[in-house]
Motif scaffolding. Structure first.
Motif, PDB file in Angstrom:
ATOM      1  N   GLU A  95     -28.163   9.052 -31.389  1.00 17.48           N
ATOM      2  CA  GLU A  95     -29.402   9.267 -32.132  1.00 17.48           C
ATOM      3  C   GLU A  95     -30.528   8.406 -31.577  1.00 17.48           C
ATOM      4  OE1 GLU A  95     -29.599  11.632 -34.400  1.00 17.48           O
ATOM      5  OE2 GLU A  95     -27.490  12.063 -34.037  1.00 17.48           O
ATOM      6  N   GLY A  96     -30.353   7.880 -30.360  1.00 13.39           N
ATOM      7  CA  GLY A  96     -31.315   6.958 -29.776  1.00 13.39           C
ATOM      8  C   GLY A  96     -32.639   7.625 -29.423  1.00 13.39           C
ATOM      9  N   ASP A  97     -33.608   6.790 -29.167  1.00 19.37           N
ATOM     10  CA  ASP A  97     -34.924   7.286 -28.805  1.00 19.37           C
ATOM     11  C   ASP A  97     -35.131   7.162 -27.297  1.00 19.37           C
ATOM     12  OD1 ASP A  97     -35.036   4.582 -28.609  1.00 19.37           O
ATOM     13  OD2 ASP A  97     -36.804   4.321 -29.873  1.00 19.37           O
ATOM     14  N   LEU A  98     -36.320   7.490 -26.833  1.00 17.72           N
ATOM     15  CA  LEU A  98     -36.614   7.451 -25.403  1.00 17.72           C
ATOM     16  C   LEU A  98     -36.489   6.040 -24.840  1.00 17.72           C
ATOM     17  CD1 LEU A  98     -37.518   8.914 -22.877  1.00 17.72           C
ATOM     18  CD2 LEU A  98     -39.879   8.577 -23.603  1.00 17.72           C
ATOM     19  N   ALA A  99     -36.867   5.047 -25.617  1.00 16.71           N
ATOM     20  CA  ALA A  99     -36.780   3.666 -25.139  1.00 16.71           C
ATOM     21  C   ALA A  99     -35.324   3.270 -24.867  1.00 16.71           C
ATOM     22  CB  ALA A  99     -37.411   2.715 -26.150  1.00 16.71           C
ATOM     23  N   SER A 100     -34.403   3.670 -25.735  1.00 17.20           N
ATOM     24  CA  SER A 100     -32.999   3.321 -25.500  1.00 17.20           C
ATOM     25  C   SER A 100     -32.442   4.088 -24.298  1.00 17.20           C
ATOM     26  CB  SER A 100     -32.155   3.574 -26.742  1.00 17.20           C
ATOM     27  OG  SER A 100     -32.116   4.944 -27.055  1.00 17.20           O
ATOM     28  N   LEU A 101     -32.899   5.327 -24.118  1.00 12.92           N
ATOM     29  CA  LEU A 101     -32.465   6.098 -22.949  1.00 12.92           C
ATOM     30  C   LEU A 101     -32.963   5.443 -21.671  1.00 12.92           C
ATOM     31  CD1 LEU A 101     -31.177   8.593 -21.677  1.00 12.92           C
ATOM     32  CD2 LEU A 101     -33.337   9.781 -22.037  1.00 12.92           C
ATOM     33  N   ASN A 145      -8.438  -9.309  -8.399  1.00 13.16           N
ATOM     34  CA  ASN A 145      -8.827  -9.602  -9.765  1.00 13.16           C
ATOM     35  C   ASN A 145     -10.077  -8.773 -10.079  1.00 13.16           C
ATOM     36  OD1 ASN A 145      -9.258 -10.646 -12.259  1.00 13.16           O
ATOM     37  ND2 ASN A 145      -9.788 -12.703 -11.579  1.00 13.16           N
ATOM     38  N   LEU A 146      -9.912  -7.717 -10.865  1.00 14.30           N
ATOM     39  CA  LEU A 146     -11.024  -6.845 -11.210  1.00 14.30           C
ATOM     40  C   LEU A 146     -11.737  -7.373 -12.447  1.00 14.30           C
ATOM     41  CD1 LEU A 146      -9.320  -3.375 -10.744  1.00 14.30           C
ATOM     42  CD2 LEU A 146     -10.797  -4.585  -9.142  1.00 14.30           C
ATOM     43  N   GLU A 147     -13.041  -7.448 -12.353  1.00 10.69           N
ATOM     44  CA  GLU A 147     -13.829  -7.887 -13.496  1.00 10.69           C
ATOM     45  C   GLU A 147     -14.164  -6.663 -14.338  1.00 10.69           C
ATOM     46  OE1 GLU A 147     -18.257  -9.610 -14.395  1.00 10.69           O
ATOM     47  OE2 GLU A 147     -17.329 -10.081 -12.484  1.00 10.69           O
ATOM     48  N   LEU A 148     -13.775  -6.684 -15.584  1.00  9.38           N
ATOM     49  CA  LEU A 148     -14.042  -5.558 -16.470  1.00  9.38           C
ATOM     50  C   LEU A 148     -15.177  -5.918 -17.410  1.00  9.38           C
ATOM     51  CD1 LEU A 148     -10.398  -4.523 -17.350  1.00  9.38           C
ATOM     52  CD2 LEU A 148     -11.903  -3.523 -15.635  1.00  9.38           C
ATOM     53  N   ARG A 149     -16.078  -4.978 -17.570  1.00 13.40           N
ATOM     54  CA  ARG A 149     -17.190  -5.167 -18.488  1.00 13.40           C
ATOM     55  C   ARG A 149     -17.105  -4.143 -19.598  1.00 13.40           C
ATOM     56  NH1 ARG A 149     -22.104  -5.641 -14.152  1.00 13.40           N
ATOM     57  NH2 ARG A 149     -21.236  -7.368 -12.995  1.00 13.40           N
ATOM     58  N   ALA A 150     -17.504  -4.531 -20.770  1.00 12.67           N
ATOM     59  CA  ALA A 150     -17.532  -3.591 -21.879  1.00 12.67           C
ATOM     60  C   ALA A 150     -18.683  -2.613 -21.655  1.00 12.67           C
ATOM     61  CB  ALA A 150     -17.718  -4.334 -23.195  1.00 12.67           C
ATOM     62  N   PRO A 151     -18.461  -1.326 -21.884  1.00  5.65           N
ATOM     63  CA  PRO A 151     -19.547  -0.361 -21.691  1.00  5.65           C
ATOM     64  C   PRO A 151     -20.639  -0.573 -22.731  1.00  5.65           C
ATOM     65  CG  PRO A 151     -17.651   0.704 -22.685  1.00  5.65           C
ATOM     66  CD  PRO A 151     -17.231  -0.707 -22.338  1.00  5.65           C
ATOM     67  N   ALA A 152     -21.841  -0.192 -22.358  1.00  4.68           N
ATOM     68  CA  ALA A 152     -22.956  -0.276 -23.302  1.00  4.68           C
ATOM     69  C   ALA A 152     -22.692   0.695 -24.437  1.00  4.68           C
ATOM     70  CB  ALA A 152     -24.258   0.051 -22.601  1.00  4.68           C
ATOM     71  N   PRO A 153     -23.017   0.315 -25.652  1.00  6.94           N
ATOM     72  CA  PRO A 153     -22.769   1.223 -26.779  1.00  6.94           C
ATOM     73  C   PRO A 153     -23.621   2.483 -26.652  1.00  6.94           C
ATOM     74  CG  PRO A 153     -24.042  -0.679 -27.473  1.00  6.94           C
ATOM     75  CD  PRO A 153     -23.627  -0.933 -26.070  1.00  6.94           C
TER      76      PRO A 153
END
Length: 69
Positions: free
Chosen positions: A15-21, A3-11
């Motif tokens: 156009e993100g900034d350094l904090a999101s990176l 049973n593989l647990e699947l997770r949704a990828p992070a969006p």
């Protein structure tokens, strides 16, 4: 059957900034394993026979200034 647990990828935010990176990197860090430290063993001088440089590379290096181009 496994049973593989699947997770949704992070969006992805192109156009993100350094904090999101940094946040993306922090979320991925647990998934990466650091390789074991590899220490080079000394080589006997009798095994070192020199370096062969192709003529095209030698001409390229010869045409460069001392501090690089």
């Amino acid at each position: 059957m496994t049973n593989l647990e699947l997770r949704a990828p992070a969006p992805a935010d192109p156009e993100g900034d350094l904090a999101s990176l940094r946040g993306d990197c922090a979320r991925m860090a647990p998934h990466w394993a650091a390789p074991e430290r590899i220490t080079a063993l000394p080589v006997s001088p009798s095994l070192i026979h020199g370096v062969t440089v192709p003529p095209g590379s030698a001409r390229l290096l010869e045409s460069m200034s001392e501090y690089g181009d």
